[in-house]
Enzyme design. Structure first.
Site, PDB file in Angstrom:
ATOM      1  N   ASP A 248     -17.881 -15.799  -6.965  1.00  0.00           N
ATOM      2  CA  ASP A 248     -17.030 -15.671  -8.160  1.00  0.00           C
ATOM      3  C   ASP A 248     -15.715 -16.443  -8.051  1.00  0.00           C
ATOM      4  O   ASP A 248     -15.296 -17.092  -8.992  1.00  0.00           O
ATOM      5  CB  ASP A 248     -16.728 -14.186  -8.444  1.00  0.00           C
ATOM      6  CG  ASP A 248     -17.951 -13.453  -8.984  1.00  0.00           C
ATOM      7  OD1 ASP A 248     -18.936 -14.128  -9.337  1.00  0.00           O
ATOM      8  OD2 ASP A 248     -17.912 -12.210  -9.058  1.00  0.00           O
TER       9      ASP A 248
ATOM     10  N   GLN B  48      -9.106 -28.243 -21.094  1.00  0.00           N
ATOM     11  CA  GLN B  48     -10.110 -27.170 -21.143  1.00  0.00           C
ATOM     12  C   GLN B  48     -11.512 -27.734 -20.998  1.00  0.00           C
ATOM     13  O   GLN B  48     -12.451 -27.002 -20.738  1.00  0.00           O
ATOM     14  CB  GLN B  48     -10.077 -26.468 -22.508  1.00  0.00           C
ATOM     15  CG  GLN B  48      -8.793 -25.825 -22.832  1.00  0.00           C
ATOM     16  CD  GLN B  48      -8.820 -25.121 -24.187  1.00  0.00           C
ATOM     17  OE1 GLN B  48      -9.848 -25.063 -24.856  1.00  0.00           O
ATOM     18  NE2 GLN B  48      -7.695 -24.579 -24.564  1.00  0.00           N
TER      19      GLN B  48
ATOM     20  N   THR C 146     -21.841 -11.415  -2.261  1.00  0.00           N
ATOM     21  CA  THR C 146     -23.234 -10.980  -2.435  1.00  0.00           C
ATOM     22  C   THR C 146     -24.086 -11.238  -1.203  1.00  0.00           C
ATOM     23  O   THR C 146     -24.949 -10.437  -0.845  1.00  0.00           O
ATOM     24  CB  THR C 146     -23.880 -11.750  -3.619  1.00  0.00           C
ATOM     25  OG1 THR C 146     -23.076 -11.519  -4.763  1.00  0.00           O
ATOM     26  CG2 THR C 146     -25.288 -11.288  -3.895  1.00  0.00           C
TER      27      THR C 146
ATOM     28  N   THR D 218     -16.231 -25.953  -9.606  1.00  0.00           N
ATOM     29  CA  THR D 218     -15.996 -24.826 -10.501  1.00  0.00           C
ATOM     30  C   THR D 218     -17.310 -24.061 -10.672  1.00  0.00           C
ATOM     31  O   THR D 218     -18.386 -24.672 -10.645  1.00  0.00           O
ATOM     32  CB  THR D 218     -15.411 -25.352 -11.841  1.00  0.00           C
ATOM     33  OG1 THR D 218     -14.956 -24.265 -12.597  1.00  0.00           O
ATOM     34  CG2 THR D 218     -16.400 -26.140 -12.668  1.00  0.00           C
TER      35      THR D 218
ATOM     36  N   SER E 288     -15.518 -11.037  -3.945  1.00  0.00           N
ATOM     37  CA  SER E 288     -14.483 -12.068  -4.059  1.00  0.00           C
ATOM     38  C   SER E 288     -13.633 -11.927  -5.323  1.00  0.00           C
ATOM     39  O   SER E 288     -12.646 -12.633  -5.489  1.00  0.00           O
ATOM     40  CB  SER E 288     -15.073 -13.468  -3.955  1.00  0.00           C
ATOM     41  OG  SER E 288     -15.668 -13.858  -5.157  1.00  0.00           O
ATOM     42  N   SER E 289     -13.992 -10.988  -6.207  1.00  0.00           N
ATOM     43  CA  SER E 289     -13.113 -10.724  -7.353  1.00  0.00           C
ATOM     44  C   SER E 289     -11.814 -10.091  -6.870  1.00  0.00           C
ATOM     45  O   SER E 289     -10.816 -10.074  -7.585  1.00  0.00           O
ATOM     46  CB  SER E 289     -13.800  -9.780  -8.339  1.00  0.00           C
ATOM     47  OG  SER E 289     -15.017 -10.345  -8.721  1.00  0.00           O
TER      48      SER E 289
HETATM   49  N1  ASP Z   1     -19.303 -10.684  -7.148  1.00  0.00           N
HETATM   50  C1  ASP Z   1     -19.745 -11.484  -6.044  1.00  0.00           C
HETATM   51  C2  ASP Z   1     -18.525 -12.056  -5.338  1.00  0.00           C
HETATM   52  O1  ASP Z   1     -17.966 -13.003  -5.789  1.00  0.00           O
HETATM   53  C3  ASP Z   1     -20.645 -12.570  -6.492  1.00  0.00           C
HETATM   54  C4  ASP Z   1     -21.163 -13.467  -5.368  1.00  0.00           C
HETATM   55  O2  ASP Z   1     -21.000 -13.202  -4.198  1.00  0.00           O
HETATM   56  O3  ASP Z   1     -21.807 -14.451  -5.676  1.00  0.00           O
HETATM   57  O4  ASP Z   1     -18.125 -11.517  -4.336  1.00  0.00           O
END
Ligand code: ASP
Length: 344
Positions: A94, A281, A17, A169, A62-63
């Site tokens: 993420d 968990q 982001t 986390t 980052s997903s």
């Molecule tokens: N979806 C974004 C990522 O992980 C969220 C972020 O950057 O905070 O790339």
């Protein structure tokens, strides 16, 4: 007169982001040109360090992160290790805890800081959290003591706190305070001054030279227990070709059902040479096998205790140790030993 040279920091932009902009057609956020991004932060010129920047050719959300990207980050740092005093990795939030954990294992005998940071709002946004995160992460990476970097480990900086990366986390998709370090205190707090908890920092082994391990084996799985978990599903996972390690997220202090079929599933896994790691968990606390009857059989079967490790650190440690071809007979012992401060 002897002039101290300013610390040299390498900024590595992987995406996230922090550097995103809204796509005009779809309205969705996507990664953007990094050099333009840097131009929009004139404050960087005021910092008491020299900054160089490197960008992933194709910055990602980052997903889409994976072990090849981790290897690319590790090689970039390794190739520039002698030229710089510290590294700041800009990364989506993420999967930032996974990446910080993975890199902590990949770098053995680190004696310089690798600090991950990012933001919840793009850097161009009026209310962005990106500037504080980026500027303070660079300042912390520049901290020196007797001409040497103060921080010598992989960390994560977000919303006024520096944490050990492999202890973190992501817990919040909305608040600026997106991360916690449930089982280890923060290392530095940014207020009017930077408060450094020096006694919590990982010491470096100055004698030993840096080793970078870029080979990870991702023939792994994470299984989260829930009441009603299906025998067929677990058996199917066990039969996945090439599977070598499983992180089993159990209840409370490491407890799981004592039903016969479940214990047989564990027994079959162990007999096939599968490494099964028991993590809890619960966000806070530790696995303690044998504390309850519901974990005693697991202990007797030789299930590995993840103690107070996070799932992010457990899965990446598993990939690292498998990638190292750690011998079967040593695996449990090595896993249960803290390698980079990731567990008690
Ligand atoms: N979806 C974004 C990522 O992980 C969220 C972020 O950057 O905070 O790339």
């Amino acid at each position: 007169m002897h002039l101290h040279s300013r610390p040299k920091i390498l900024l590595i932009y992987t995406g996230g982001t922090i550097g995103m902009r809204k796509d005009f057609e779809t309205g969705a956020l996507k990664a953007f040109n990094f050099s333009k991004l840097l131009d929009s932060i004139p404050e960087l010129q005021l910092l008491d360090c020299e900054i160089d920047a490197f960008s992933f050719e194709n910055p990602i959300d980052s997903s889409n992160m994976n072990p090849e990207h981790w290897a690319e980050m590790a090689r970039t740092i390794e190739n520039n290790y002698e030229k710089f005093d510290g590294f700041v990795v800009l990364h989506g939030s993420d999967t930032m805890s996974y990446s910080a954990s993975a890199l902590s294992f990949m770098f053995e005998n680190l004696s310089k800081p690798i600090i991950f940071t990012g933001s919840q709002l793009p850097i161009g946004d009026l209310r962005t959290d990106a500037k504080e995160n980026l500027i303070t992460a660079i300042q912390i990476a520049s901290l020196q003591e007797n001409g040497r970097p103060l921080i010598k480990e992989v960390c994560l900086y977000f919303e006024y706190k520096l944490y050990r990366g492999n202890r973190t986390t992501k817990i919040n998709a909305e608040h600026f305070r997106a991360f916690i370090s449930p089982n280890y205190p923060f290392l530095v707090e940014s207020g009017v001054h930077l408060t450094i908890n020096s006694e919590l920092l990982l010491p470096a082994n100055e004698e030993a030279s840096l080793k970078v391990h870029t080979h990870l084996d991702s023939n792994t799985a994470i299984i989260k227990m829930f009441p009603g978990i299906n025998e067929k599903v677990l058996t199917a996972i066990l039969n996945v070709e090439g599977l070598k390690g499983v992180v089993l997220e159990t209840y409370g202090a490491g407890n799981a059902p004592t039903e016969e079929w479940f214990l047989k599933f564990l027994q079959d896994g162990i007999s096939r040479g599968l490494h099964i790691v028991n993590v809890t968990q619960c966000a806070i606390g530790s696995v303690s096998m044998g504390h309850y009857e519901t974990s005693t059989t697991m202990k007797n079967l030789g299930i590995i205790s993840g103690k107070d490790i996070t799932t992010e650190a457990a899965i990446t440690k598993l990939m690292y140790l498998l990638g190292q071809n750690t011998p079967q007979e040593d695996f449990k012992n090595v896993f249960e030993t803290s390698l980079r401060g990731e567990m008690q």
